[in-house]
Scaffold this active site. Structure first.
Site, PDB file in Angstrom:
ATOM      1  N   GLU A 128       0.852  -1.197   0.000  1.00  0.00           N
ATOM      2  CA  GLU A 128       0.000   0.000   0.000  1.00  0.00           C
ATOM      3  C   GLU A 128       0.888   1.247   0.000  1.00  0.00           C
ATOM      4  O   GLU A 128       1.809   1.359   0.807  1.00  0.00           O
ATOM      5  CB  GLU A 128      -0.883   0.030   1.252  1.00  0.00           C
ATOM      6  CG  GLU A 128      -1.987  -1.026   1.274  1.00  0.00           C
ATOM      7  CD  GLU A 128      -3.253  -0.587   0.532  1.00  0.00           C
ATOM      8  OE1 GLU A 128      -3.306   0.560   0.046  1.00  0.00           O
ATOM      9  OE2 GLU A 128      -4.184  -1.408   0.462  1.00  0.00           O
ATOM     10  N   ASP A 156      -7.201   1.659  -7.922  1.00  0.00           N
ATOM     11  CA  ASP A 156      -5.829   1.937  -7.498  1.00  0.00           C
ATOM     12  C   ASP A 156      -4.795   1.010  -8.129  1.00  0.00           C
ATOM     13  O   ASP A 156      -5.133  -0.117  -8.459  1.00  0.00           O
ATOM     14  CB  ASP A 156      -5.724   1.895  -5.957  1.00  0.00           C
ATOM     15  CG  ASP A 156      -6.155   0.547  -5.369  1.00  0.00           C
ATOM     16  OD1 ASP A 156      -7.187   0.023  -5.792  1.00  0.00           O
ATOM     17  OD2 ASP A 156      -5.431   0.012  -4.513  1.00  0.00           O
TER      18      ASP A 156
HETATM   19 ZN   LIG Z   1      -6.234  -1.538  -3.357  1.00  0.00          ZN
END
Ligand SMILES: [Zn+2]
Length: 276
Positions: free
Chosen positions: A147, A195
């Site tokens: 992340e 994303d």
């Molecule tokens: Zn994600």
């Protein structure tokens, strides 16, 4: 007088000792829970039980446990990159250290370049969710989740990208991860996830050997070029073709996110899919 000096010495020694002892950090409690969870994983792999099988008539098939002596841990073979879509690193660390959201990642890369390692690489983080790449339908089982602290609307900063590249270099080497297997959450869940988005520096990553990018000089895609088949060959789930097109463009085109394939998009896809 002598004992007075001894007392001073003892106090000084105790003060020095206490300043060396580890401080109780804000994550001491969740680290305890982590330890408890890893203990439960160990107890699973320590079970010495044969597979309980039955035949079509329901009768038990005889079985016996005989432990082999030759094995080790399964290795991750993919890296999935995300943005946190949160406003601060603290918010993300909190999300991943409380039970309710049921999400996690192996690594979180902060804006200042600090890398938080949250789960042993060999364990299964909960970052991919319902996803598909090629015929793999359980991406969490075969991947490392990273992340990036980014709200989804801002550029990724240099310190962060530098740390990410160092992390990817280490992971690629440690687990022999193929170049093609560095992908984004949007790629494996095109109908659900945006994303790491069109601002993510995939071109730079490809130059360093993490994922692919199109060549400078593009050939014209042939008239009979079937872009749906090409997307599928790369790995995209094309059951929702528009979503797959948008995901492809977020990753490999990055100038627009419309679900239509222009001639340029076709040329880029024609160039990229032959690298897979
Ligand atoms: Zn994600």
């Amino acid at each position: 007088m002598k004992s007075y000096y001894y007392t001073i010495l003892i106090i000084a020694a105790l003060t020095a000792l206490s300043s060396c002892s580890p401080k109780v950090g804000p994550y001491a409690l969740t680290n305890k829970v982590y330890k408890h969870q890893t203990d439960s994983v160990v107890s699973i792999i320590e079970q010495e039980q044969p597979a309980m099988l039955t035949d079509s008539a329901g009768a038990a098939i005889p079985g016996e446990w005989v432990g082999t002596v030759n094995f080790n841990l399964r290795k991750p073979n993919y890296v999935i990159i995300h943005f946190t879509a949160q406003d601060s690193i603290q918010q993300t660390l909190k999300t991943f250290t409380i039970v309710k959201p049921q999400v996690s990642a192996h690594y979180v890369v902060a804006k200042d370049g600090k890398v938080f390692h949250m789960l042993n690489d060999y364990l299964r983080a909960w970052h991919a969710g319902i996803s598909k790449w090629g015929s793999i339908s359980d991406m969490n089982s075969c991947s490392i989740g990273i992340e990036i602290d980014n709200n989804g609307k801002e550029p990724f900063n240099d310190a962060q990208v530098k740390s990410l590249l160092a992390l990817l270099t280490q992971l690629k080497k440690a687990y022999n991860i193929p170049t093609a297997n560095f992908i984004g959450h949007q790629d494996i869940a095109p109908a659900r996830k945006p994303d790491p988005g069109p601002l993510f520096p995939w071109k730079l990553l490809a130059q360093k050997g993490f994922g692919y990018w199109s060549d400078e000089l593009l050939e014209l895609a042939p008239d009979n070029f079937d872009y749906a088949i090409a997307l599928k060959l790369i790995g995209y789930d094309t059951s929702n073709l528009s979503a797959a097109v948008v995901a492809f463009k977020r990753h490999f085109v990055q100038t627009d996110e419309t679900p239509t394939m222009t001639q340029l998009d076709l040329n880029i896809l024609y160039n990229v899919y032959r690298k897979y």
